[in-house]
Scaffold this motif. Structure first.
Motif, PDB file in Angstrom:
ATOM      1  N   HIS A  75      -0.071  10.017   9.956  1.00 29.67           N
ATOM      2  CA  HIS A  75      -0.569   8.901   9.150  1.00 29.67           C
ATOM      3  C   HIS A  75      -0.270   7.580   9.849  1.00 29.67           C
ATOM      4  O   HIS A  75       0.848   7.360  10.311  1.00 29.67           O
ATOM      5  CB  HIS A  75       0.104   8.914   7.768  1.00 29.67           C
ATOM      6  N   THR A  76      -1.267   6.714   9.896  1.00 30.34           N
ATOM      7  CA  THR A  76      -1.077   5.355  10.402  1.00 30.34           C
ATOM      8  C   THR A  76      -0.924   4.435   9.195  1.00 30.34           C
ATOM      9  O   THR A  76      -1.815   4.371   8.345  1.00 30.34           O
ATOM     10  CB  THR A  76      -2.279   4.906  11.258  1.00 30.34           C
ATOM     11  N   VAL A  77       0.204   3.760   9.117  1.00 30.52           N
ATOM     12  CA  VAL A  77       0.503   2.892   7.979  1.00 30.52           C
ATOM     13  C   VAL A  77      -0.508   1.741   7.922  1.00 30.52           C
ATOM     14  O   VAL A  77      -0.797   1.092   8.920  1.00 30.52           O
ATOM     15  CB  VAL A  77       1.944   2.327   8.079  1.00 30.52           C
ATOM     16  N   GLN A  78      -1.016   1.511   6.716  1.00 30.14           N
ATOM     17  CA  GLN A  78      -1.934   0.406   6.449  1.00 30.14           C
ATOM     18  C   GLN A  78      -1.189  -0.686   5.682  1.00 30.14           C
ATOM     19  O   GLN A  78      -0.176  -0.421   5.033  1.00 30.14           O
ATOM     20  CB  GLN A  78      -3.126   0.894   5.604  1.00 30.14           C
ATOM     21  N   SER A  79      -1.699  -1.880   5.721  1.00 25.43           N
ATOM     22  CA  SER A  79      -1.099  -2.998   4.998  1.00 25.43           C
ATOM     23  C   SER A  79      -1.003  -2.664   3.507  1.00 25.43           C
ATOM     24  O   SER A  79      -1.937  -2.135   2.917  1.00 25.43           O
ATOM     25  CB  SER A  79      -1.965  -4.243   5.208  1.00 25.43           C
ATOM     26  N   GLY A  80       0.146  -2.962   2.919  1.00 29.97           N
ATOM     27  CA  GLY A  80       0.347  -2.736   1.487  1.00 29.97           C
ATOM     28  C   GLY A  80       0.878  -1.356   1.134  1.00 29.97           C
ATOM     29  O   GLY A  80       1.144  -1.081  -0.031  1.00 29.97           O
ATOM     30  N   GLU A  81       1.037  -0.484   2.121  1.00 30.11           N
ATOM     31  CA  GLU A  81       1.536   0.862   1.828  1.00 30.11           C
ATOM     32  C   GLU A  81       3.054   0.898   1.826  1.00 30.11           C
ATOM     33  O   GLU A  81       3.715   0.099   2.481  1.00 30.11           O
ATOM     34  CB  GLU A  81       1.014   1.868   2.858  1.00 30.11           C
ATOM     35  N   SER A  82       3.574   1.871   1.103  1.00 28.37           N
ATOM     36  CA  SER A  82       5.004   2.166   1.078  1.00 28.37           C
ATOM     37  C   SER A  82       5.137   3.671   1.304  1.00 28.37           C
ATOM     38  O   SER A  82       4.160   4.410   1.174  1.00 28.37           O
ATOM     39  CB  SER A  82       5.607   1.789  -0.272  1.00 28.37           C
ATOM     40  N   LEU A  83       6.340   4.122   1.604  1.00 25.19           N
ATOM     41  CA  LEU A  83       6.533   5.556   1.784  1.00 25.19           C
ATOM     42  C   LEU A  83       6.227   6.320   0.502  1.00 25.19           C
ATOM     43  O   LEU A  83       5.670   7.412   0.549  1.00 25.19           O
ATOM     44  CB  LEU A  83       7.947   5.870   2.272  1.00 25.19           C
ATOM     45  N   SER A  84       6.545   5.732  -0.648  1.00 21.47           N
ATOM     46  CA  SER A  84       6.250   6.426  -1.903  1.00 21.47           C
ATOM     47  C   SER A  84       4.739   6.524  -2.145  1.00 21.47           C
ATOM     48  O   SER A  84       4.239   7.543  -2.624  1.00 21.47           O
ATOM     49  CB  SER A  84       6.964   5.775  -3.088  1.00 21.47           C
ATOM     50  N   LYS A  85       4.013   5.486  -1.780  1.00 20.94           N
ATOM     51  CA  LYS A  85       2.549   5.521  -1.920  1.00 20.94           C
ATOM     52  C   LYS A  85       1.959   6.580  -0.982  1.00 20.94           C
ATOM     53  O   LYS A  85       1.039   7.318  -1.351  1.00 20.94           O
ATOM     54  CB  LYS A  85       1.960   4.143  -1.615  1.00 20.94           C
ATOM     55  N   ILE A  86       2.478   6.658   0.220  1.00 20.73           N
ATOM     56  CA  ILE A  86       2.015   7.649   1.192  1.00 20.73           C
ATOM     57  C   ILE A  86       2.363   9.056   0.702  1.00 20.73           C
ATOM     58  O   ILE A  86       1.537   9.979   0.781  1.00 20.73           O
ATOM     59  CB  ILE A  86       2.610   7.360   2.583  1.00 20.73           C
ATOM     60  N   ALA A  87       3.576   9.236   0.164  1.00 24.32           N
ATOM     61  CA  ALA A  87       3.985  10.537  -0.372  1.00 24.32           C
ATOM     62  C   ALA A  87       3.078  10.954  -1.533  1.00 24.32           C
ATOM     63  O   ALA A  87       2.686  12.120  -1.637  1.00 24.32           O
ATOM     64  CB  ALA A  87       5.436  10.489  -0.827  1.00 24.32           C
TER      65      ALA A  87
END
Length: 125
Positions: A75-87
């Motif tokens: 996953h490439t982190v996007q602006s506004g993301e957090s680890l919990s959002k990604i999870a």
């Protein structure tokens, strides 16, 4: 006709750049196969197959392999993301953010500090 029914699956396979993929229509059944980059992408294909054909479709036979089974996804982190959002996105559970943090400890200073552009491993859990 059967191929057009599952066109969204074929389109998704192209979008995901499924390797060694092929499609054949035989005796009223669509046969598809190929290799997804990871388990997450394989799951996306199966979700689309079930969305079109139901939980146990009989008019399609799919053999989707996984090129890299050592991780669930990248996953490439996007602006506004957090680890919990990604999870939440990958696992359906925001509380599993720590699994992502643990898999990326060498790249991340803390679970609360990620930056757009960071390349993360999403582990199998």
């Amino acid at each position: 006709m059967i191929k057009s029914k599952y066109q969204s699956v074929l389109d998704l396979g192209e979008k995901l750049n499924i390797q060694d993929g092929d499609v054949k229509e035989e005796n009223g059944q669509l046969k598809v196969w190929g290799t997804a980059k990871n388990q997450y992408e394989k799951n996306l294909l199966w979700d689309e197959i079930k969305k079109v054909g139901g939980e146990n479709p009989t008019d399609i036979m799919a053999d989707i392999k996984v090129a890299d089974s050592s991780v669930f996804a990248h996953h490439t982190v996007q602006s506004g993301e957090s680890l919990s959002k990604i999870a939440k996105h990958y696992y359906g559970d925001a509380n599993k953010y720590n699994a992502i943090y643990e898999a990326n400890k060498g790249k991340l200073k803390s679970a609360d500090l990620i930056h757009p552009g960071d390349e993360l491993v999403i582990p199998n859990i």
